[in-house]
Design a protein around this motif. Structure first.
Motif, PDB file in Angstrom:
ATOM      1  N   LEU A 122     -32.852 -70.688  54.536  1.00 13.05           N
ATOM      2  CA  LEU A 122     -33.023 -70.629  53.093  1.00 13.05           C
ATOM      3  C   LEU A 122     -32.749 -71.993  52.459  1.00 13.05           C
ATOM      4  CD1 LEU A 122     -30.710 -67.517  52.799  1.00 13.05           C
ATOM      5  CD2 LEU A 122     -33.185 -67.470  53.034  1.00 13.05           C
ATOM      6  N   ARG A 123     -33.561 -72.365  51.474  1.00  9.04           N
ATOM      7  CA  ARG A 123     -33.332 -73.590  50.696  1.00  9.04           C
ATOM      8  C   ARG A 123     -33.791 -73.342  49.265  1.00  9.04           C
ATOM      9  NH1 ARG A 123     -35.159 -75.270  55.462  1.00  9.04           N
ATOM     10  NH2 ARG A 123     -33.763 -76.536  56.705  1.00  9.04           N
ATOM     11  N   SER A 124     -32.997 -73.807  48.312  1.00 11.25           N
ATOM     12  CA  SER A 124     -33.350 -73.680  46.904  1.00 11.25           C
ATOM     13  C   SER A 124     -33.194 -75.053  46.251  1.00 11.25           C
ATOM     14  CB  SER A 124     -32.439 -72.660  46.221  1.00 11.25           C
ATOM     15  OG  SER A 124     -32.716 -72.608  44.843  1.00 11.25           O
ATOM     16  N   TYR A 125     -34.244 -75.461  45.544  1.00 13.98           N
ATOM     17  CA  TYR A 125     -34.259 -76.783  44.921  1.00 13.98           C
ATOM     18  C   TYR A 125     -34.355 -76.653  43.406  1.00 13.98           C
ATOM     19  CZ  TYR A 125     -35.289 -78.705  49.520  1.00 13.98           C
ATOM     20  OH  TYR A 125     -35.234 -79.057  50.842  1.00 13.98           O
ATOM     21  N   GLU A 126     -33.797 -77.636  42.735  1.00 13.70           N
ATOM     22  CA  GLU A 126     -34.017 -77.817  41.301  1.00 13.70           C
ATOM     23  C   GLU A 126     -34.664 -79.198  41.194  1.00 13.70           C
ATOM     24  OE1 GLU A 126     -31.155 -78.589  37.624  1.00 13.70           O
ATOM     25  OE2 GLU A 126     -30.913 -76.602  38.526  1.00 13.70           O
ATOM     26  N   GLY A 127     -35.974 -79.212  40.996  1.00  9.63           N
ATOM     27  CA  GLY A 127     -36.720 -80.469  41.085  1.00  9.63           C
ATOM     28  C   GLY A 127     -36.671 -80.940  42.529  1.00  9.63           C
ATOM     29  N   ASP A 128     -36.217 -82.164  42.741  1.00  7.86           N
ATOM     30  CA  ASP A 128     -36.078 -82.703  44.093  1.00  7.86           C
ATOM     31  C   ASP A 128     -34.675 -82.538  44.663  1.00  7.86           C
ATOM     32  OD1 ASP A 128     -38.708 -83.522  44.119  1.00  7.86           O
ATOM     33  OD2 ASP A 128     -38.268 -85.546  43.387  1.00  7.86           O
ATOM     34  N   THR A 129     -33.771 -81.929  43.901  1.00  8.72           N
ATOM     35  CA  THR A 129     -32.374 -81.814  44.309  1.00  8.72           C
ATOM     36  C   THR A 129     -32.108 -80.483  44.997  1.00  8.72           C
ATOM     37  OG1 THR A 129     -31.747 -83.178  42.415  1.00  8.72           O
ATOM     38  CG2 THR A 129     -29.990 -81.938  43.496  1.00  8.72           C
ATOM     39  N   LEU A 130     -31.592 -80.546  46.213  1.00  9.82           N
ATOM     40  CA  LEU A 130     -31.208 -79.344  46.947  1.00  9.82           C
ATOM     41  C   LEU A 130     -29.987 -78.724  46.287  1.00  9.82           C
ATOM     42  CD1 LEU A 130     -31.582 -77.526  49.467  1.00  9.82           C
ATOM     43  CD2 LEU A 130     -29.999 -79.071  50.653  1.00  9.82           C
ATOM     44  N   GLN A 131     -30.086 -77.466  45.877  1.00 11.26           N
ATOM     45  CA  GLN A 131     -28.978 -76.777  45.225  1.00 11.26           C
ATOM     46  C   GLN A 131     -28.218 -75.879  46.192  1.00 11.26           C
ATOM     47  OE1 GLN A 131     -27.984 -77.243  41.974  1.00 11.26           O
ATOM     48  NE2 GLN A 131     -29.488 -78.877  42.043  1.00 11.26           N
ATOM     49  N   VAL A 132     -28.945 -75.200  47.083  1.00  9.62           N
ATOM     50  CA  VAL A 132     -28.355 -74.257  48.022  1.00  9.62           C
ATOM     51  C   VAL A 132     -29.192 -74.265  49.286  1.00  9.62           C
ATOM     52  CG1 VAL A 132     -27.783 -71.824  48.431  1.00  9.62           C
ATOM     53  CG2 VAL A 132     -27.554 -72.747  46.143  1.00  9.62           C
ATOM     54  N   SER A 133     -28.525 -74.166  50.445  1.00  9.24           N
ATOM     55  CA  SER A 133     -29.235 -73.971  51.706  1.00  9.24           C
ATOM     56  C   SER A 133     -28.455 -72.957  52.517  1.00  9.24           C
ATOM     57  CB  SER A 133     -29.378 -75.294  52.470  1.00  9.24           C
ATOM     58  OG  SER A 133     -28.111 -75.776  52.856  1.00  9.24           O
ATOM     59  N   GLY A 134     -29.056 -72.451  53.581  1.00  8.81           N
ATOM     60  CA  GLY A 134     -28.335 -71.500  54.406  1.00  8.81           C
ATOM     61  C   GLY A 134     -29.227 -70.770  55.376  1.00  8.81           C
ATOM     62  N   THR A 135     -28.645 -69.744  55.978  1.00 10.38           N
ATOM     63  CA  THR A 135     -29.351 -68.913  56.947  1.00 10.38           C
ATOM     64  C   THR A 135     -28.997 -67.452  56.709  1.00 10.38           C
ATOM     65  OG1 THR A 135     -27.557 -69.090  58.560  1.00 10.38           O
ATOM     66  CG2 THR A 135     -29.346 -70.713  58.734  1.00 10.38           C
ATOM     67  N   ALA A 136     -29.849 -66.575  57.215  1.00 10.53           N
ATOM     68  CA  ALA A 136     -29.581 -65.143  57.183  1.00 10.53           C
ATOM     69  C   ALA A 136     -30.200 -64.517  58.423  1.00 10.53           C
ATOM     70  CB  ALA A 136     -30.174 -64.498  55.929  1.00 10.53           C
ATOM     71  N   SER A 137     -29.508 -63.556  58.971  1.00  9.01           N
ATOM     72  CA  SER A 137     -30.020 -62.857  60.138  1.00  9.01           C
ATOM     73  C   SER A 137     -31.286 -62.083  59.777  1.00  9.01           C
ATOM     74  CB  SER A 137     -28.949 -61.897  60.668  1.00  9.01           C
ATOM     75  OG  SER A 137     -29.449 -61.116  61.718  1.00  9.01           O
ATOM     76  N   ARG A 138     -31.265 -61.444  58.609  1.00 12.26           N
ATOM     77  CA  ARG A 138     -32.415 -60.646  58.161  1.00 12.26           C
ATOM     78  C   ARG A 138     -32.486 -60.687  56.643  1.00 12.26           C
ATOM     79  NH1 ARG A 138     -33.746 -54.356  59.587  1.00 12.26           N
ATOM     80  NH2 ARG A 138     -35.977 -54.670  59.420  1.00 12.26           N
ATOM     81  N   VAL A 139     -33.701 -60.836  56.116  1.00  9.17           N
ATOM     82  CA  VAL A 139     -33.924 -60.852  54.672  1.00  9.17           C
ATOM     83  C   VAL A 139     -35.016 -59.850  54.330  1.00  9.17           C
ATOM     84  CG1 VAL A 139     -34.643 -62.234  52.685  1.00  9.17           C
ATOM     85  CG2 VAL A 139     -33.290 -63.295  54.504  1.00  9.17           C
ATOM     86  N   LEU A 140     -34.746 -58.982  53.366  1.00  4.13           N
ATOM     87  CA  LEU A 140     -35.736 -58.029  52.843  1.00  4.13           C
ATOM     88  C   LEU A 140     -36.082 -58.465  51.426  1.00  4.13           C
ATOM     89  CD1 LEU A 140     -33.979 -54.695  53.876  1.00  4.13           C
ATOM     90  CD2 LEU A 140     -35.599 -56.051  55.205  1.00  4.13           C
ATOM     91  N   TYR A 141     -37.366 -58.533  51.118  1.00  2.00           N
ATOM     92  CA  TYR A 141     -37.809 -58.996  49.802  1.00  2.00           C
ATOM     93  C   TYR A 141     -38.753 -57.981  49.188  1.00  2.00           C
ATOM     94  CZ  TYR A 141     -40.306 -61.753  46.303  1.00  2.00           C
ATOM     95  OH  TYR A 141     -40.883 -62.193  45.149  1.00  2.00           O
TER      96      TYR A 141
END
Length: 183
Positions: free
Chosen positions: A41-60
Motif C-alpha cells: 500500500l502507498r498513499s501520496y499527497e502530490g509527490d509526497t509519500l504520506q503512508v506506505s505499508g503491507t496487508a495480508s489481504r485487502v477487500l475493497y
C-alpha cells in the motif's frame, strides 16, 4: 419425451435463477468488488509519500470506497518534529494491526484486535483500537494505551498521536514510571 425435456430444462433454469442463501454463519455483507492477497500500500499527497505499508489481504467495495484488511503494517514517514524539539529520526512510525477497516471517501481507518505503534525513537504503544484520520494526520484511541520507552513506562485512558510532528498527547488517568522501571 419433448415435454419431459422441457420440464427438466425449466427446473434447471429455476434452480439456477433462485437467490443464493448465505452460508450458515456468514455475514450479511455484500461481496467485495476486489480482493487483493499480499498487498503493498502507498498513499501520496502530490509527490509526497504520506503512508506506505503491507496487508495480508485487502477487500475493497467500490460503492462506498470501503476497505477491509488483515495483518496490516502501516508506515508513516518521519515528521518535522515538534517546535523546539530535536529533529526526528529517519525511521518514522510503524503501526501494526490484525484488522483494519477504512474508507477512501473519508480518508479514515480503524485498526482493531491489538494495535501496536512503534516510533523511531524507541517508543512502543499498545492499544485495543486506533483510529487514524489521514486528512489531519492524527491517530487517537479511547480504549486505553500502554507505552514503553527507553527509560519509562506509562498507561493512559486516551491518547492522540500526531504523525505530522511525532507527538503524543495523553488524557484521563495517566500513570508513569520513569528511570527504566519494569512492570
Amino acid at each position: 419425451m419433448p415435454r419431459l425435456l422441457a420440464l427438466s430444462f425449466l427446473g434447471l433454469l429455476a434452480t439456477a435463477c433462485a437467490p443464493r442463501r448465505p452460508a450458515p454463519g456468514a455475514a450479511n455483507e455484500p461481496r467485495p468488488d476486489v480482493v487483493l492477497e499480499g498487498a503493498h500500500l502507498r498513499s501520496y499527497e502530490g509527490d509526497t509519500l504520506q503512508v506506505s505499508g503491507t496487508a495480508s489481504r485487502v477487500l475493497y467495495r467500490r460503492a462506498g470506497g470501503e476497505v477491509q484488511a488483515t495483518e496490516v503494517v502501516v508506515r508513516l514517514p518521519p515528521g518535522k518534529g515538534a517546535q523546539g524539539s530535536p529533529p526526528s529520526t529517519q525511521e518514522g512510525t510503524t503501526i501494526t494491526a490484525p484488522n483494519m477497516d477504512g474508507s477512501l471517501a473519508s480518508k479514515t481507518w480503524v485498526g482493531t484486535g491489538g494495535v501496536v505503534v512503534r516510533t523511531g525513537e524507541g517508543l512502543v504503544a499498545n492499544t485495543p483500537r486506533l483510529t487514524y484520520d489521514a486528512e489531519a494526520r492524527r491517530a487517537h484511541g479511547e480504549e486505553g494505551v500502554t507505552m514503553k520507552g527507553p527509560d519509562y513506562q506509562m498507561r493512559a485512558d486516551r491518547f492522540t498521536l500526531s504523525s505530522a510532528d511525532q507527538t503524543f498527547t495523553f488524557e484521563g488517568a495517566v500513570q508513569a514510571a520513569l528511570g527504566g522501571a519494569t512492570e
